[in-house]
Design an enzyme around this catalytic site. Structure first.
Site, PDB file in Angstrom:
ATOM      1  N   ASP A  51       0.883  -1.157   0.000  1.00  0.00           N
ATOM      2  CA  ASP A  51       0.000   0.000   0.000  1.00  0.00           C
ATOM      3  C   ASP A  51       0.938   1.228   0.000  1.00  0.00           C
ATOM      4  O   ASP A  51       2.118   1.104   0.349  1.00  0.00           O
ATOM      5  CB  ASP A  51      -0.872  -0.045   1.263  1.00  0.00           C
ATOM      6  CG  ASP A  51      -1.668   1.218   1.466  1.00  0.00           C
ATOM      7  OD1 ASP A  51      -2.370   1.633   0.534  1.00  0.00           O
ATOM      8  OD2 ASP A  51      -1.568   1.806   2.567  1.00  0.00           O
ATOM      9  N   ASP A  65       0.114   5.148   0.930  1.00  0.00           N
ATOM     10  CA  ASP A  65      -0.033   6.051   2.078  1.00  0.00           C
ATOM     11  C   ASP A  65      -0.112   5.260   3.377  1.00  0.00           C
ATOM     12  O   ASP A  65      -0.988   4.414   3.531  1.00  0.00           O
ATOM     13  CB  ASP A  65      -1.315   6.888   1.939  1.00  0.00           C
ATOM     14  CG  ASP A  65      -1.220   7.891   0.807  1.00  0.00           C
ATOM     15  OD1 ASP A  65      -0.094   8.255   0.451  1.00  0.00           O
ATOM     16  OD2 ASP A  65      -2.277   8.303   0.299  1.00  0.00           O
ATOM     17  N   SER A  78      -5.148   5.502  -4.028  1.00  0.00           N
ATOM     18  CA  SER A  78      -4.945   6.900  -4.439  1.00  0.00           C
ATOM     19  C   SER A  78      -4.790   7.088  -5.946  1.00  0.00           C
ATOM     20  O   SER A  78      -4.056   6.359  -6.606  1.00  0.00           O
ATOM     21  CB  SER A  78      -3.709   7.463  -3.741  1.00  0.00           C
ATOM     22  OG  SER A  78      -3.468   8.772  -4.205  1.00  0.00           O
ATOM     23  N   ASN A 113      -3.418   9.689  -6.929  1.00  0.00           N
ATOM     24  CA  ASN A 113      -2.185  10.488  -6.980  1.00  0.00           C
ATOM     25  C   ASN A 113      -0.933   9.621  -6.829  1.00  0.00           C
ATOM     26  O   ASN A 113       0.168  10.147  -6.643  1.00  0.00           O
ATOM     27  CB  ASN A 113      -2.209  11.547  -5.875  1.00  0.00           C
ATOM     28  CG  ASN A 113      -3.284  12.592  -6.128  1.00  0.00           C
ATOM     29  OD1 ASN A 113      -3.269  13.265  -7.162  1.00  0.00           O
ATOM     30  ND2 ASN A 113      -4.234  12.734  -5.203  1.00  0.00           N
ATOM     31  N   ASP A 156      -1.808  -0.383   6.063  1.00  0.00           N
ATOM     32  CA  ASP A 156      -2.011   0.334   7.324  1.00  0.00           C
ATOM     33  C   ASP A 156      -3.494   0.557   7.608  1.00  0.00           C
ATOM     34  O   ASP A 156      -3.840   1.110   8.657  1.00  0.00           O
ATOM     35  CB  ASP A 156      -1.305   1.704   7.295  1.00  0.00           C
ATOM     36  CG  ASP A 156      -1.994   2.663   6.354  1.00  0.00           C
ATOM     37  OD1 ASP A 156      -2.270   2.268   5.198  1.00  0.00           O
ATOM     38  OD2 ASP A 156      -2.296   3.800   6.768  1.00  0.00           O
TER      39      ASP A 156
HETATM   40  P1  B16 Z   1      -6.577  10.257  -3.584  1.00  0.00           P
HETATM   41  P2  B16 Z   1      -3.636   4.268   0.164  1.00  0.00           P
HETATM   42  C1  B16 Z   1      -5.450   6.212   0.193  1.00  0.00           C
HETATM   43  O1  B16 Z   1      -4.181   5.755  -0.129  1.00  0.00           O
HETATM   44  C2  B16 Z   1      -5.426   7.107   1.424  1.00  0.00           C
HETATM   45  O2  B16 Z   1      -5.084   6.357   2.566  1.00  0.00           O
HETATM   46  C3  B16 Z   1      -6.810   7.677   1.639  1.00  0.00           C
HETATM   47  O3  B16 Z   1      -6.828   8.520   2.766  1.00  0.00           O
HETATM   48  C4  B16 Z   1      -7.224   8.465   0.386  1.00  0.00           C
HETATM   49  O4  B16 Z   1      -8.545   8.977   0.520  1.00  0.00           O
HETATM   50  C5  B16 Z   1      -7.158   7.533  -0.826  1.00  0.00           C
HETATM   51  O5  B16 Z   1      -5.850   7.006  -0.938  1.00  0.00           O
HETATM   52  C6  B16 Z   1      -7.506   8.252  -2.116  1.00  0.00           C
HETATM   53  O6  B16 Z   1      -6.519   9.200  -2.391  1.00  0.00           O
HETATM   54  O7  B16 Z   1      -7.534  11.339  -3.187  1.00  0.00           O
HETATM   55  O8  B16 Z   1      -5.143  10.717  -3.683  1.00  0.00           O
HETATM   56  O9  B16 Z   1      -7.040   9.535  -4.837  1.00  0.00           O
HETATM   57  O10 B16 Z   1      -3.492   4.166   1.636  1.00  0.00           O
HETATM   58  O11 B16 Z   1      -4.599   3.272  -0.446  1.00  0.00           O
HETATM   59  O12 B16 Z   1      -2.301   4.291  -0.553  1.00  0.00           O
HETATM   60 MG    MG Z   2      -2.784   3.234   3.375  1.00  0.00          MG
END
Ligand code: B16
Ligand code: MG
Length: 215
Positions: A9, A11, A116, A118, A171
């Site tokens: 993962d 974030d 994400s 991003n 996480d």
């Molecule tokens: P985005 P992960 C997740 O990343 C984040 O933990 C979560 O808080 C966020 O809303 C989600 O990505 C979407 O992110 O707005 O950048 O598309 O933990 O799956 O890497």
């Molecule tokens: Mg995460």
């Protein structure tokens, strides 16, 4: 543990953008007069952007149309992207680069499985694009968000390893559930270390006992 791939993962595992997510959601919520705090923010861990917005809007006194929701999400994402501009390789959690090298030396494939949209931008900012070339499954290539297994099944497919031989490092509770639904082995770190379905638990990647991995 006889694994042939590790799916990270992003974030909360490779680095933390939690506070940037929180501050940009908070700015959006304050602008709309909606109550939002860090406890609510914890519920957004691993959850897609639009699903996160729906959780945040539970505290709203009025309904929002889909067009309005798109605009709110766009505002939050613009704020969030702007706050990521100073991210650098120094933001990678201690021990992560070393663990990646360890896996590569053992011939274990590595991939990303993140909600994400991003992800590729963040990987570029922290200098990890090359390491995960061709193995990034993220919010841009999935229809169903965690706890659905789609993001991890696609990551396994990208590296050509059957799900049962993949270790997912997560996480978020939703991520552990997604990993188990995919038929994978799971390692919960941070808050997900307490998840009852996590096969292994560690404070973070650097404190994970590597001798558990054989190849
Ligand atoms: P985005 P992960 C997740 O990343 C984040 O933990 C979560 O808080 C966020 O809303 C989600 O990505 C979407 O992110 O707005 O950048 O598309 O933990 O799956 O890497
Ligand atoms: Mg995460």
């Amino acid at each position: 543990m006889n694994i042939k791939a590790v799916i990270f993962d992003l974030d909360g595992v490779i680095l933390s953008t939690d506070n940037f997510h929180y501050l940009s959601w908070k700015k959006m919520a304050d602008r709309e007069g909606i109550y939002f705090d860090r406890e609510i923010n914890e519920r957004l861990r691993g959850v897609s952007r639009m699903a996160s917005l729906d959780i945040l809007l539970e505290k709203s006194e009025r309904e929002y149309s889909n067009v309005e929701k798109e605009k709110l999400a766009e505002y939050k994402n613009d704020e969030y992207r702007a706050s990521l501009k100073d991210l650098s390789p120094d933001d990678i959690f201690p021990g992560v680069n070393d663990f990646i090298t360890f896996l590569q030396e053992k011939g274990i494939k590595i991939a990303i499985g993140s909600s994400s949209k991003n992800t590729k931008f963040i990987l570029a900012q922290v200098g990890l694009t090359d390491q995960f070339e061709g193995a990034v499954s993220d919010g841009t290539n999935i229809i169903k968000s965690k706890p659905d297994p789609e993001v991890f099944l696609k990551a396994a497919d990208m590296v050509g390893i059957p799900p049962a031989e993949c270790l997912v490092i997560e996480d978020a509770d939703a991520g552990i559930e997604a990993g188990k639904a995919a038929g994978m082995i799971t390692l919960g770190v941070g808050p997900a270390a307490k998840h009852p379905d996590a096969d292994y638990a560690a404070l973070d990647v650097s404190s994970f006992d590597r001798t558990l991995i054989e190849a």
